[in-house]
Design a protein around this motif. Structure first.
Motif, PDB file in Angstrom:
ATOM      1  N   SER A 125       2.678   3.215  -4.071  1.00 46.74           N
ATOM      2  CA  SER A 125       1.565   3.415  -3.147  1.00 46.74           C
ATOM      3  C   SER A 125       1.649   4.752  -2.430  1.00 46.74           C
ATOM      4  N   LYS A 126       2.348   4.817  -1.332  1.00 46.60           N
ATOM      5  CA  LYS A 126       2.223   5.986  -0.468  1.00 46.60           C
ATOM      6  C   LYS A 126       2.900   7.236  -1.023  1.00 46.60           C
ATOM      7  N   ASP A 154      -3.377   2.833  -0.995  1.00 37.27           N
ATOM      8  CA  ASP A 154      -2.374   3.334  -0.049  1.00 37.27           C
ATOM      9  C   ASP A 154      -1.281   2.300   0.205  1.00 37.27           C
ATOM     10  N   THR A 204      -6.640  -1.263  -0.750  1.00 42.13           N
ATOM     11  CA  THR A 204      -6.448   0.177  -0.848  1.00 42.13           C
ATOM     12  C   THR A 204      -5.177   0.520  -1.607  1.00 42.13           C
TER      13      THR A 204
END
Length: 120
Positions: A52-53, A29, A27
């Motif tokens: 990512s986040k 994320d 993912t």
């Protein structure tokens, strides 16, 4: 874990292309995605990265104002405008856990590369 880069081709100077890095098996994320490029006889260099986040974005000075990186659930895009002959390279996408890393050696997973040729 797989990454697949696509969208390269032949374009005239001043033209545009959009590269896509299709990801699977993990993912976005939790992984940052970078675009690197490598021209014949030259070292691989970082072009752009999206973490990512928090989605922090970085660009190499040579592409600032011309390239735009973005992502959706499973793909990362590199919109390239006002292309120059010096942008000619094989472009690769690569994944690194969470944060953008500077060195290619730090990246865990790589796509196969897509060739961009800027020429009249």
């Amino acid at each position: 874990v797989q990454l697949q880069a696509s969208g390269g081709g032949l374009v005239q100077p001043g033209g545009s292309l959009r590269l896509t890095c299709a990801t699977s098996g993990f993912t976005l994320d939790y992984y940052a995605i970078s675009w690197f490029r490598q021209a014949p006889g030259k070292e691989r260099e970082g072009v752009s990265c999206i973490s990512s986040k928090d989605g922090s974005i970085y660009y190499a000075d040579s592409v600032k104002g011309r390239f735009t990186i973005s992502k959706d659930n499973a793909n990362v895009y590199l919109e390239m405008n006002n292309l120059k002959p010096e942008d000619t390279s094989v472009y690769y996408c690569a994944a690194h856990a969470v944060f953008c890393a500077l060195a290619p050696l730090e990246y865990d997973y790589w796509g196969q590369g897509t060739l961009v040729t800027v020429s009249s």
